[in-house]
Design an enzyme around this catalytic site. Structure first.
Site, short mmCIF file in Angstrom:
data_model
loop_
_atom_site.label_atom_id
_atom_site.label_comp_id
_atom_site.label_asym_id
_atom_site.label_seq_id
_atom_site.Cartn_x
_atom_site.Cartn_y
_atom_site.Cartn_z
N HIS A 172 -102.14 12.44 85.45
CA HIS A 172 -103.57 12.67 85.60
C HIS A 172 -103.74 13.62 86.78
O HIS A 172 -103.76 13.18 87.94
CB HIS A 172 -104.32 11.36 85.84
CG HIS A 172 -104.19 10.38 84.71
ND1 HIS A 172 -104.90 10.51 83.53
CD2 HIS A 172 -103.42 9.28 84.58
CE1 HIS A 172 -104.58 9.51 82.72
NE2 HIS A 172 -103.68 8.75 83.32
N THR A 173 -103.83 14.92 86.48
CA THR A 173 -103.82 15.92 87.55
C THR A 173 -105.04 15.81 88.47
O THR A 173 -104.96 16.19 89.64
CB THR A 173 -103.76 17.35 86.96
OG1 THR A 173 -104.85 17.53 86.04
CG2 THR A 173 -102.45 17.57 86.23
N CYS A 174 -106.16 15.30 87.95
CA CYS A 174 -107.35 15.18 88.80
C CYS A 174 -107.13 14.20 89.94
O CYS A 174 -107.80 14.27 90.98
CB CYS A 174 -108.55 14.74 87.97
SG CYS A 174 -109.08 15.94 86.75
N PHE A 175 -106.20 13.27 89.75
CA PHE A 175 -105.95 12.23 90.75
C PHE A 175 -104.55 12.32 91.34
O PHE A 175 -104.14 11.43 92.09
CB PHE A 175 -106.17 10.84 90.14
CG PHE A 175 -107.50 10.68 89.47
CD1 PHE A 175 -108.65 10.54 90.23
CD2 PHE A 175 -107.61 10.70 88.09
CE1 PHE A 175 -109.89 10.39 89.63
CE2 PHE A 175 -108.85 10.56 87.47
CZ PHE A 175 -109.99 10.41 88.24
#
Length: 206
Positions: A172-175
């Site tokens: 999960h690149t956003c996190f």
């Protein structure tokens, strides 16, 4: 080819061409560029105007919004104190290799109480990777294959997802979060992780 035979050899005019979704578009480098042949006398001017078009004019429309945003955030007199290389580092991050032990110290580990061997295998596999594969790992988890300038501020989260060992790791690149499954061996973890790194597509784009 002779030095005085530029016009007959290359048959160029003061124009540049580019592909726009399968259609070739030609633009003049000077007014009436289509009628001005490149000769041995004006070839230096042609090269300079072509470089100006490639490096500036052709990307000016796309670059201008980035320029405005950059100066909005980083503008001011202090910007003149930076060298070009330092500004590039600030914008793009560092492409140098990094030590997984440093990243380990910045990583929150969740859910591995009964699978500590999977956690340990992961760090061993990361440490054994070639530098280019570690760049792929960064891109897979964070969305960028380069370290941020203040990379000590980077935070990674490593999560155990469950026992489905046949599944690939999930990012999960956003996190900046990487999810691993309860793999049965270090080799299985390595194979699944390498497959995920090499076959993933960020936002549908290679």
């Amino acid at each position: 080819y002779r030095d005085d035979d530029v016009e007959d050899t290359f048959c160029l005019t003061f124009e540049a061409s580019y592909d726009a979704y399968g259609e070739v578009v030609t633009v003049p480098l000077v007014p009436n560029g289509a009628q001005l042949a490149v000769t041995s006398q004006n070839r230096v001017e042609y090269v300079m105007r072509y470089l100006q078009w490639v490096l500036h004019d052709s990307v000016a429309k796309q670059f201008e919004p980035f320029k405005r945003g950059f100066y909005y955030v980083c503008g001011g007199n202090a910007l003149s104190l930076f060298k070009a290389e330092e500004i590039e580092l600030m914008v793009r991050g560092s492409g140098v290799d990094w030590d997984p032990a440093d990243l380990m110290a910045l990583t929150e580990v969740v859910g591995f109480e009964e699978a500590v061997e999977v956690r340990d295998w992961f760090w061993e596999v990361l440490g054994e990777m070639a530098p280019e594969d570690r760049s792929l790992f960064l891109a897979f988890v964070t969305g960028s294959d380069r370290l941020p300038m203040a990379w000590s501020m980077l935070r990674l989260k490593l999560v155990l997802l469950g026992g489905e060992h046949e599944r690939l790791p999930v990012a999960h690149t956003c996190f900046n979060q990487l999810g691993l499954w309860k793999y049965r061996s270090k080799e299985e973890l390595r194979d699944k992780l390498v497959l995920a790194l090499n076959e993933s597509e960020g936002f549908g784009l290679k």
